[in-house]
Design a protein around this motif. Sequence first.
Motif, PDB file in Angstrom:
ATOM      1  N   ILE A   1      47.050  49.194  32.690  1.00 40.47           N
ATOM      2  CA  ILE A   1      48.192  48.759  32.449  1.00 40.47           C
ATOM      3  C   ILE A   1      48.726  49.550  31.082  1.00 40.47           C
ATOM      4  O   ILE A   1      50.073  49.860  30.617  1.00 40.47           O
ATOM      5  N   ARG A   2      47.692  49.961  30.358  1.00 42.03           N
ATOM      6  CA  ARG A   2      47.965  50.350  28.948  1.00 42.03           C
ATOM      7  C   ARG A   2      48.791  51.725  29.029  1.00 42.03           C
ATOM      8  O   ARG A   2      49.561  51.576  28.167  1.00 42.03           O
ATOM      9  N   PHE A   3      48.493  52.412  29.786  1.00 41.71           N
ATOM     10  CA  PHE A   3      49.491  53.658  29.556  1.00 41.71           C
ATOM     11  C   PHE A   3      50.541  53.955  31.024  1.00 41.71           C
ATOM     12  O   PHE A   3      51.084  54.742  31.320  1.00 41.71           O
ATOM     13  N   LEU A   4      50.852  52.684  31.440  1.00 40.60           N
ATOM     14  CA  LEU A   4      51.731  52.411  32.639  1.00 40.60           C
ATOM     15  C   LEU A   4      52.919  53.207  32.456  1.00 40.60           C
ATOM     16  O   LEU A   4      53.633  53.777  33.216  1.00 40.60           O
ATOM     17  N   ALA A   5      53.687  52.885  31.249  1.00 42.88           N
ATOM     18  CA  ALA A   5      55.021  53.471  31.062  1.00 42.88           C
ATOM     19  C   ALA A   5      55.027  55.118  31.276  1.00 42.88           C
ATOM     20  O   ALA A   5      56.053  55.684  31.629  1.00 42.88           O
ATOM     21  N   SER A   6      54.017  55.716  30.791  1.00 39.10           N
ATOM     22  CA  SER A   6      54.034  57.135  30.856  1.00 39.10           C
ATOM     23  C   SER A   6      53.158  57.899  32.035  1.00 39.10           C
ATOM     24  O   SER A   6      53.440  58.716  32.238  1.00 39.10           O
ATOM     25  N   SER A   7      52.138  57.281  32.438  1.00 40.16           N
ATOM     26  CA  SER A   7      51.339  57.765  33.250  1.00 40.16           C
ATOM     27  C   SER A   7      51.606  57.546  34.723  1.00 40.16           C
ATOM     28  O   SER A   7      51.703  56.469  35.380  1.00 40.16           O
ATOM     29  N   LYS A   8      51.989  58.574  35.417  1.00 41.28           N
ATOM     30  CA  LYS A   8      52.394  58.677  36.910  1.00 41.28           C
ATOM     31  C   LYS A   8      51.187  58.272  37.744  1.00 41.28           C
ATOM     32  O   LYS A   8      51.258  57.629  38.836  1.00 41.28           O
ATOM     33  N   HIS A   9      49.988  58.428  37.220  1.00 42.08           N
ATOM     34  CA  HIS A   9      48.662  58.151  37.982  1.00 42.08           C
ATOM     35  C   HIS A   9      48.516  56.709  37.860  1.00 42.08           C
ATOM     36  O   HIS A   9      48.198  56.024  38.990  1.00 42.08           O
ATOM     37  N   ASP A  10      48.425  55.993  36.801  1.00 40.91           N
ATOM     38  CA  ASP A  10      48.321  54.684  36.537  1.00 40.91           C
ATOM     39  C   ASP A  10      49.484  53.891  37.386  1.00 40.91           C
ATOM     40  O   ASP A  10      49.141  52.928  38.042  1.00 40.91           O
ATOM     41  N   GLN A  11      50.864  54.669  37.414  1.00 41.47           N
ATOM     42  CA  GLN A  11      51.776  53.809  38.049  1.00 41.47           C
ATOM     43  C   GLN A  11      51.382  53.616  39.519  1.00 41.47           C
ATOM     44  O   GLN A  11      51.632  52.796  40.372  1.00 41.47           O
ATOM     45  N   ALA A  12      51.010  54.785  39.853  1.00 42.36           N
ATOM     46  CA  ALA A  12      50.461  54.930  41.510  1.00 42.36           C
ATOM     47  C   ALA A  12      49.490  53.977  41.957  1.00 42.36           C
ATOM     48  O   ALA A  12      49.636  53.283  42.739  1.00 42.36           O
ATOM     49  N   ILE A  13      48.509  53.807  40.736  1.00 32.63           N
ATOM     50  CA  ILE A  13      47.437  52.968  41.191  1.00 32.63           C
ATOM     51  C   ILE A  13      47.790  51.414  41.159  1.00 32.63           C
ATOM     52  O   ILE A  13      47.508  50.694  41.975  1.00 32.63           O
ATOM     53  N   VAL A  14      48.560  51.316  40.172  1.00 30.78           N
ATOM     54  CA  VAL A  14      49.006  49.878  40.145  1.00 30.78           C
ATOM     55  C   VAL A  14      49.805  49.472  41.049  1.00 30.78           C
ATOM     56  O   VAL A  14      49.857  48.335  41.651  1.00 30.78           O
ATOM     57  N   HIS A  15      50.870  50.379  41.472  1.00 29.80           N
ATOM     58  CA  HIS A  15      51.621  50.216  42.591  1.00 29.80           C
ATOM     59  C   HIS A  15      51.119  49.675  44.123  1.00 29.80           C
ATOM     60  O   HIS A  15      51.424  48.943  44.609  1.00 29.80           O
ATOM     61  N   ALA A  16      49.913  50.686  44.150  1.00 32.32           N
ATOM     62  CA  ALA A  16      49.054  50.502  45.481  1.00 32.32           C
ATOM     63  C   ALA A  16      48.321  49.256  45.497  1.00 32.32           C
ATOM     64  O   ALA A  16      48.287  48.516  46.426  1.00 32.32           O
ATOM     65  N   ILE A  17      47.668  48.850  44.348  1.00 32.20           N
ATOM     66  CA  ILE A  17      46.916  47.488  44.129  1.00 32.20           C
ATOM     67  C   ILE A  17      48.022  46.577  44.337  1.00 32.20           C
ATOM     68  O   ILE A  17      47.511  45.587  45.210  1.00 32.20           O
ATOM     69  N   ALA A  18      49.354  46.231  43.758  1.00 37.95           N
ATOM     70  CA  ALA A  18      50.188  45.342  44.145  1.00 37.95           C
ATOM     71  C   ALA A  18      50.309  45.199  45.648  1.00 37.95           C
ATOM     72  O   ALA A  18      50.363  44.102  46.054  1.00 37.95           O
ATOM     73  N   GLN A  19      50.771  46.295  46.125  1.00 38.94           N
ATOM     74  CA  GLN A  19      50.974  46.342  47.694  1.00 38.94           C
ATOM     75  C   GLN A  19      49.944  45.746  48.365  1.00 38.94           C
ATOM     76  O   GLN A  19      50.009  45.021  49.436  1.00 38.94           O
ATOM     77  N   LEU A  20      48.604  46.553  47.986  1.00 35.76           N
ATOM     78  CA  LEU A  20      47.512  45.834  48.834  1.00 35.76           C
ATOM     79  C   LEU A  20      47.158  44.536  48.847  1.00 35.76           C
ATOM     80  O   LEU A  20      47.156  43.657  49.601  1.00 35.76           O
ATOM     81  N   GLY A  21      47.511  43.973  47.590  1.00 41.64           N
ATOM     82  CA  GLY A  21      47.254  42.517  47.301  1.00 41.64           C
ATOM     83  C   GLY A  21      48.334  41.487  48.065  1.00 41.64           C
ATOM     84  O   GLY A  21      48.073  40.748  48.422  1.00 41.64           O
ATOM     85  N   ASN A  22      49.387  41.913  47.837  1.00 43.62           N
ATOM     86  CA  ASN A  22      50.679  41.241  48.693  1.00 43.62           C
ATOM     87  C   ASN A  22      50.403  41.237  50.058  1.00 43.62           C
ATOM     88  O   ASN A  22      50.690  40.212  50.899  1.00 43.62           O
ATOM     89  N   THR A  23      49.869  42.392  50.623  1.00 45.67           N
ATOM     90  CA  THR A  23      49.892  42.489  52.006  1.00 45.67           C
ATOM     91  C   THR A  23      48.632  41.409  52.629  1.00 45.67           C
ATOM     92  O   THR A  23      48.852  40.846  53.671  1.00 45.67           O
ATOM     93  N   LEU A  24      47.573  41.458  51.654  1.00 48.68           N
ATOM     94  CA  LEU A  24      46.586  40.806  52.116  1.00 48.68           C
ATOM     95  C   LEU A  24      46.797  39.375  51.726  1.00 48.68           C
ATOM     96  O   LEU A  24      45.916  38.325  51.978  1.00 48.68           O
TER      97      LEU A  24
END
Length: 278
Positions: free
Chosen positions: A207-230
């Motif tokens: 979350i720390r560098f979420l506002a600027s890091s495209k990589h962290d955005q991709a990871i967090v978005h993917a985790i959120a989608q995975l969690g919601n789907t499960l």
Amino acid sequence: SKRDGKARACFYTPAMQAIMLAEQTLLDELKHSATQPQDWPVLLQPQVNTDGQCVGAEVLLRWQHPTRGLLTPDQFLDQAEQAGLLIPVGYFVLRYACNWLAHWQKNNPDRTFTLSVNISPTQFRDPILLPELARIITESGVSPTGLQFEITESVLIHQLDDVVATMMAVKKWGIRWALDDFGTGYSSLSYLRRLPLAELKIDRSFIRFLASSKHDQAIVHAIAQLGNTLGFQVLAEGIETQAQWQRLKEFGCQRLQGYYFSRPLTPESFAGWLADQS
Ligand code: C2E
Ligand code: MG
Ligand code: MG
Ligand code: MG
């Protein structure tokens, strides 16, 4: 050389002796505090929904050290484990949490609120975990559906069947399970479909560098989608800015926790914070 030979004869250098003495002192101080409930302040950090409304809190332990002030868990949990105190301290926190929540439930009967308690891997594997839990819940009069237990992925390196059995037994009482610091442990994603989880907590390092890091955005978005789907609720830890909050809302996190909303508070300050909110 001759000097090295002499130095080798002395096994511990003065610096090493000083460190060992300090460690022994800390263990002695911990053992002394073990019998003093007032040495273990328990803090509550609010958890909010995407609109910023409080929906729960996490219980966070502190140690009131005799001379060094208020210490955080990274300054004493490993030592407490060494001193054999992790399990008794864990039950102390659980009793505190259940008593607090029982009181809260009585005063707020119509409010949905979840209190989260961290369970160490050592406590999770305690053979008397289930009967002790049952006893603490009964004695406190808490409604267990307002309770959530947080474990980390390190619990899962042991016999997964046993882990799942323990989790199922606790879930039958209505208690929810959350997987804490998700993404930092031994994540083999295959266990996710076997665990009776209610919530994934995304570790704050993402979350720390979420506002600027495209990589962290991709990871967090993917985790959120995975969690919601499960079918899990997804909570993000360590929100410190409005920009992070906005992003997490877009990515589908339902729950947020971090200094932006509030630091961990004493129970008295928590009541005040809630009153200010509404
Ligand atoms: P955790 O369970 O992941 O708890 C969240 C930690 O993040 C807490 O640290 C909290 O103060 C901190 N935090 C929350 N929001 C922010 C933020 O916006 N920015 C930053 N930089 N930090 C934030 P804390 O209280 O020092 O606890 C550290 C860890 O110690 C916890 O991590 C948990 O694993 C463990 N712990 C705390 N209380 C207990 C307990 O009662 N029992 C056990 N077994 N472990 C505990
Ligand atoms: Mg936690
Ligand atoms: Mg965490
Ligand atoms: Mg942590």
